[in-house]
Design a protein around this motif. Sequence first.
Motif, PDB file in Angstrom:
ATOM      1  N   ALA A 147     -15.674  -0.415  -8.928  1.00 46.64           N
ATOM      2  CA  ALA A 147     -16.022  -1.737  -9.432  1.00 46.64           C
ATOM      3  C   ALA A 147     -16.112  -2.777  -8.316  1.00 46.64           C
ATOM      4  N   GLY A 148     -15.837  -2.374  -7.078  1.00 46.31           N
ATOM      5  CA  GLY A 148     -15.890  -3.314  -5.959  1.00 46.31           C
ATOM      6  C   GLY A 148     -14.751  -4.318  -5.958  1.00 46.31           C
ATOM      7  N   VAL A 149     -13.616  -3.942  -6.555  1.00 49.75           N
ATOM      8  CA  VAL A 149     -12.445  -4.834  -6.579  1.00 49.75           C
ATOM      9  C   VAL A 149     -11.707  -4.716  -5.244  1.00 49.75           C
ATOM     10  N   PRO A 150     -11.393  -5.833  -4.580  1.00 44.86           N
ATOM     11  CA  PRO A 150     -10.673  -5.744  -3.310  1.00 44.86           C
ATOM     12  C   PRO A 150      -9.303  -5.085  -3.499  1.00 44.86           C
ATOM     13  N   THR A 151      -9.091  -3.981  -2.791  1.00 47.48           N
ATOM     14  CA  THR A 151      -7.822  -3.261  -2.862  1.00 47.48           C
ATOM     15  C   THR A 151      -7.649  -2.543  -1.528  1.00 47.48           C
ATOM     16  N   ALA A 152      -6.417  -2.168  -1.181  1.00 43.61           N
ATOM     17  CA  ALA A 152      -6.170  -1.529   0.119  1.00 43.61           C
ATOM     18  C   ALA A 152      -6.949  -0.218   0.220  1.00 43.61           C
ATOM     19  N   ASP A 153      -7.491   0.096   1.422  1.00 41.97           N
ATOM     20  CA  ASP A 153      -8.157   1.382   1.654  1.00 41.97           C
ATOM     21  C   ASP A 153      -7.163   2.500   1.367  1.00 41.97           C
ATOM     22  N   PHE A 154      -7.659   3.608   0.798  1.00 44.21           N
ATOM     23  CA  PHE A 154      -6.723   4.656   0.371  1.00 44.21           C
ATOM     24  C   PHE A 154      -7.334   6.040   0.456  1.00 44.21           C
ATOM     25  N   GLU A 155      -6.440   7.030   0.418  1.00 46.26           N
ATOM     26  CA  GLU A 155      -6.833   8.442   0.296  1.00 46.26           C
ATOM     27  C   GLU A 155      -5.944   9.049  -0.772  1.00 46.26           C
ATOM     28  N   VAL A 156      -6.468  10.073  -1.459  1.00 47.23           N
ATOM     29  CA  VAL A 156      -5.700  10.767  -2.506  1.00 47.23           C
ATOM     30  C   VAL A 156      -5.392  12.179  -2.016  1.00 47.23           C
ATOM     31  N   PHE A 157      -4.144  12.638  -2.237  1.00 47.12           N
ATOM     32  CA  PHE A 157      -3.762  13.996  -1.831  1.00 47.12           C
ATOM     33  C   PHE A 157      -3.076  14.736  -2.967  1.00 47.12           C
TER      34      PHE A 157
ATOM     35  N   GLN B 252      -2.301  11.006  12.076  1.00 48.12           N
ATOM     36  CA  GLN B 252      -3.234  10.131  12.801  1.00 48.12           C
ATOM     37  C   GLN B 252      -3.328   8.738  12.165  1.00 48.12           C
ATOM     38  N   ALA B 253      -2.378   8.423  11.280  1.00 46.16           N
ATOM     39  CA  ALA B 253      -2.439   7.128  10.583  1.00 46.16           C
ATOM     40  C   ALA B 253      -1.724   6.047  11.383  1.00 46.16           C
ATOM     41  N   SER B 254      -1.985   4.792  11.057  1.00 50.37           N
ATOM     42  CA  SER B 254      -1.205   3.727  11.687  1.00 50.37           C
ATOM     43  C   SER B 254      -0.201   3.178  10.675  1.00 50.37           C
ATOM     44  N   PHE B 255       0.915   2.693  11.182  1.00 52.99           N
ATOM     45  CA  PHE B 255       2.033   2.281  10.334  1.00 52.99           C
ATOM     46  C   PHE B 255       2.291   0.788  10.478  1.00 52.99           C
ATOM     47  N   PRO B 256       2.923   0.133   9.473  1.00 54.79           N
ATOM     48  CA  PRO B 256       3.381   0.695   8.202  1.00 54.79           C
ATOM     49  C   PRO B 256       2.233   1.195   7.326  1.00 54.79           C
ATOM     50  N   ILE B 257       2.590   2.102   6.404  1.00 51.32           N
ATOM     51  CA  ILE B 257       1.614   2.665   5.473  1.00 51.32           C
ATOM     52  C   ILE B 257       2.329   2.807   4.127  1.00 51.32           C
ATOM     53  N   VAL B 258       1.552   2.857   3.044  1.00 51.45           N
ATOM     54  CA  VAL B 258       2.173   2.860   1.716  1.00 51.45           C
ATOM     55  C   VAL B 258       1.886   4.185   1.012  1.00 51.45           C
TER      56      VAL B 258
ATOM     57  N   VAL C  78       6.546   3.632  -1.825  1.00 51.76           N
ATOM     58  CA  VAL C  78       7.336   3.533  -0.596  1.00 51.76           C
ATOM     59  C   VAL C  78       6.477   2.876   0.483  1.00 51.76           C
ATOM     60  N   VAL C  79       6.956   1.750   0.998  1.00 47.95           N
ATOM     61  CA  VAL C  79       6.284   1.116   2.140  1.00 47.95           C
ATOM     62  C   VAL C  79       6.967   1.698   3.379  1.00 47.95           C
TER      63      VAL C  79
ATOM     64  N   ASP D 213       7.311   4.102   9.461  1.00 46.42           N
ATOM     65  CA  ASP D 213       6.907   5.067  10.505  1.00 46.42           C
ATOM     66  C   ASP D 213       6.629   6.425   9.854  1.00 46.42           C
ATOM     67  N   TYR D 214       6.229   7.379  10.719  1.00 45.59           N
ATOM     68  CA  TYR D 214       5.868   8.712  10.215  1.00 45.59           C
ATOM     69  C   TYR D 214       7.028   9.345   9.449  1.00 45.59           C
ATOM     70  N   ALA D 215       8.255   9.225   9.995  1.00 46.21           N
ATOM     71  CA  ALA D 215       9.406   9.894   9.371  1.00 46.21           C
ATOM     72  C   ALA D 215       9.615   9.411   7.934  1.00 46.21           C
ATOM     73  N   GLU D 216       9.516   8.100   7.727  1.00 50.90           N
ATOM     74  CA  GLU D 216       9.717   7.562   6.366  1.00 50.90           C
ATOM     75  C   GLU D 216       8.616   8.018   5.424  1.00 50.90           C
ATOM     76  N   ALA D 217       7.387   8.021   5.932  1.00 53.19           N
ATOM     77  CA  ALA D 217       6.261   8.432   5.085  1.00 53.19           C
ATOM     78  C   ALA D 217       6.372   9.916   4.757  1.00 53.19           C
ATOM     79  N   GLU D 218       6.794  10.716   5.758  1.00 57.21           N
ATOM     80  CA  GLU D 218       6.918  12.163   5.552  1.00 57.21           C
ATOM     81  C   GLU D 218       8.010  12.447   4.520  1.00 57.21           C
ATOM     82  N   THR D 219       9.119  11.695   4.589  1.00 52.48           N
ATOM     83  CA  THR D 219      10.197  11.874   3.605  1.00 52.48           C
ATOM     84  C   THR D 219       9.676  11.603   2.195  1.00 52.48           C
TER      85      THR D 219
END
Length: 422
Positions: free
Chosen positions: A113-123, A135-141, A154-155, A158-164
């Motif tokens: 719909a073209g609504v402004p929202t943070a860029d994202f990927e689904v896994f 290869q991402a930059s932090f912080p990341i959500v 989870v905001v 760093d990598y460790a927090e995101a990996e957890t």
Amino acid sequence: MKILVIGSGAREHAICWKLAQSPQVRKIFCAPGNAGTAEVAENIAIDAMDIEALRVFVEHQKVDLTVVGPEKPLIAGIVDVFEARGLRIFGPSREPAQLEGSKVFSKRLMQQAGVPTADFEVFDDSEKAREYLQQASFPIVVKADGEAAGKGVVVAQDYAEAETAIRQMMDEKIFGASGERVVIEACLRGPEASVLAFVDGETVRPMIAIQDHKRIGEGDTGPNTGGMGAYAPVKVAPQSVVDDVTARIIEPIVTAIRGTGIPYRGVLYAGVMLTEDGPYCIEFNCRFGDPEAQVALMLLESDLATICQAVVDVELDKVPVVFSQRAAVTVAMASGGYPGSYPVGLPITGLEAAQKLDALEVFHAGTKRDEAGQLLTNGGRVLTVTATGETFAEAKERAYVGVDLIRFDGAYVRRDIGWQAE
Ligand code: AMP
Ligand code: GLY
């Protein structure tokens, strides 16, 4: 008119209280309700998720309109079940309620719909999510796709927090099936606000912008809660921002939903971040917020029963939706220990004195009465004290005067609700 309100929190008490002011409303039931709803409605001992029992009750009692408070029955499809039987119900049906039920659904629809929202990927594969994070930059959500009792975001610094977060959600499945898919998105910056709107599928009527305080501690610190307070008006979100959010976020999503063939009807709640590039949508909820509802309904001057009916009849363009220019503040009184474990069954005193104050309402969250009629605590958030005033300062002062009249052992309140307004 006979109305059934579904739910048992302070939001539902506020909905019952507002509906009771309507000259059209003859009788209100609340299922299952609490000790506060019992003062304006007849409590019915049916769980909010027992859709079949609720349908049978409504047919048997010839209830004219059902208003759904919480998201769970909406996401489970209560509206579809009721409408299939020709029953009038306020809230979105199952498919559009996935705007709250599934972050993946919501993000993809926003993108479309073209609504402004943070860029994202689904896994849906944790190894692929880890590769992406490398290869991402932090912080990341990191967000669990489905419902996770408000704990699925989870905001990560760093990598460790995101990996957890990935390991817990996807491998250890701490949120069950809700974490089998995750959204990883860019971290946005800026103040947050909630913009709620009445929507009938065609017409959007925004309410005022509100800020809530999710953290338990003063200065917005510590663990998340169901909400420790809220207030309006919000300095950083005047009418021009509400108009912007309506035009850039709410209208396009309502149009996109209509395009799927099942229009959105009910309250649509946009959680937005006011970034340097304008408002971005963080999340949608498919219902009134709690405690936002207490603030919005204290300030709503128009008849809520008329608005709800107009939504069901797709005639929202024909009725007034007017809000007062006053300020409102709601302060939650919580049990000691919340949001961790806490005692229940403690006597509450001082409520009558607080209720005598002008421009103040006490909406119950977790309360019950014993056989002798004594009011007792019965939940984490116990009461929300809501006051209005000509100015924010007046509303805040009045709310805390009310809070200070009410007592139960271990009661916890944040003293800084609305600090951003001062
Ligand atoms: P939600 O459960 O979606 O409301 O997210 C909970 C909180 O996480 C929000 O109120 C924000 O404070 C924060 N949050 C969610 N998404 C983002 C994001 N993309 N950037 C920064 N903070 C976010
Ligand atoms: N106050 C946040 C919510 O109701 O989801």
